[in-house]
Design an enzyme around this catalytic site. Structure first.
Site, short mmCIF file in Angstrom:
data_model
loop_
_atom_site.label_atom_id
_atom_site.label_comp_id
_atom_site.label_asym_id
_atom_site.label_seq_id
_atom_site.Cartn_x
_atom_site.Cartn_y
_atom_site.Cartn_z
N GLY A 5 0.82 -1.20 0.00
CA GLY A 5 0.00 0.00 0.00
C GLY A 5 0.86 1.24 0.00
O GLY A 5 2.02 1.21 -0.39
N CYS A 6 0.29 2.36 0.44
CA CYS A 6 1.03 3.63 0.45
C CYS A 6 2.34 3.46 1.19
O CYS A 6 2.39 3.00 2.33
CB CYS A 6 0.18 4.70 1.12
SG CYS A 6 0.99 6.32 1.18
#
Length: 219
Positions: A44-45
């Site tokens: 993810g981020c």
């Protein structure tokens, strides 16, 4: 008041892409020190994964960047378009005498949800997919063992969908993305999305932290 709430919600839903800048200068990769190893993970981020991994004993430095795709030297905007094949990835420089690759895997699987396909919270797209990159057959075996361990623990309701991919190349992200979590602690996305992921990793790796103080931010 309603307009303020809607605006705040839009900032949060903008997710990791909120941090865009027009400065496309990529960060410089640090040189590998004697006895040091390097590992790459996409979860993810990269703001939260970078911060979480950086808090582990034995980890010297973590660089945010891009890997897993085909476009050379991509920009953040290109990666966010979901057309490059790359995922937001961190490169971890660590001392295997202090923390093992297997322990890094435990931190990785604790620091994001490895059961959501092409999504982490408000961030949707293949650029947010979960990937564990391996450099050797031994690392591949350890990744598969960690996935088996995670599935058998029933910690997550659904099975792990993390891709197991041979490492090819890592492109460092723009300089403004590096250490973003620490530099922007009051940003709505950091507080609402990144912070819980970092705290989750810290809880799972309590015996391997450089600093045991909680990160919880209070208004």
């Amino acid at each position: 008041m309603k307009s303020i709430v809607v605006y705040a919600l839009s900032l949060l839903l903008a997710g990791c892409a909120l941090g865009q800048s027009k400065d496309y200068t990529p960060a410089k990769l640090p040189a590998l020190k004697p006895g040091e190893a390097v590992a790459n993970f996409a979860g993810g981020c990269f703001w939260a994964m970078e911060e979480g991994m950086n808090q582990l004993k034995g980890v010297r430095e973590v660089i945010s960047g891009y890997a897993g795709g085909s476009v050379k030297n991509p920009t953040y905007e290109q990666v966010c378009s979901d057309q490059t094949g790359h995922a937001e990835t961190v490169q971890v420089y660590y001392d295997p005498k202090v923390i093992s690759y297997s322990q890094l895997l435990d931190a990785f699987f604790a620091g994001h949800d490895p059961t959501t396909l092409n999504r982490q919270g408000p961030d949707v797209g293949r650029d947010y997919r979960s990937i564990a990159f391996y450099r050797t057959p031994e690392e591949k075996a350890e990744i598969l063992a960690a996935i088996k361990r995670t599935n058998e623990s029933k910690h997550y309701a659904n099975p792990v969908v993390t891709e197991v991919v041979p490492f090819s190349v890592f492109y460092p992200a723009e300089t403004y993305h590096q250490n973003y979590f620490a530099l922007h602690p009051d940003q709505p996305y950091i507080r609402a999305v990144s912070l819980p992921k970092v705290e989750k990793l810290r809880k799972a790796m309590a015996g391997h932290l450089k600093n045991s103080t909680s990160l919880t931010m209070i208004d």
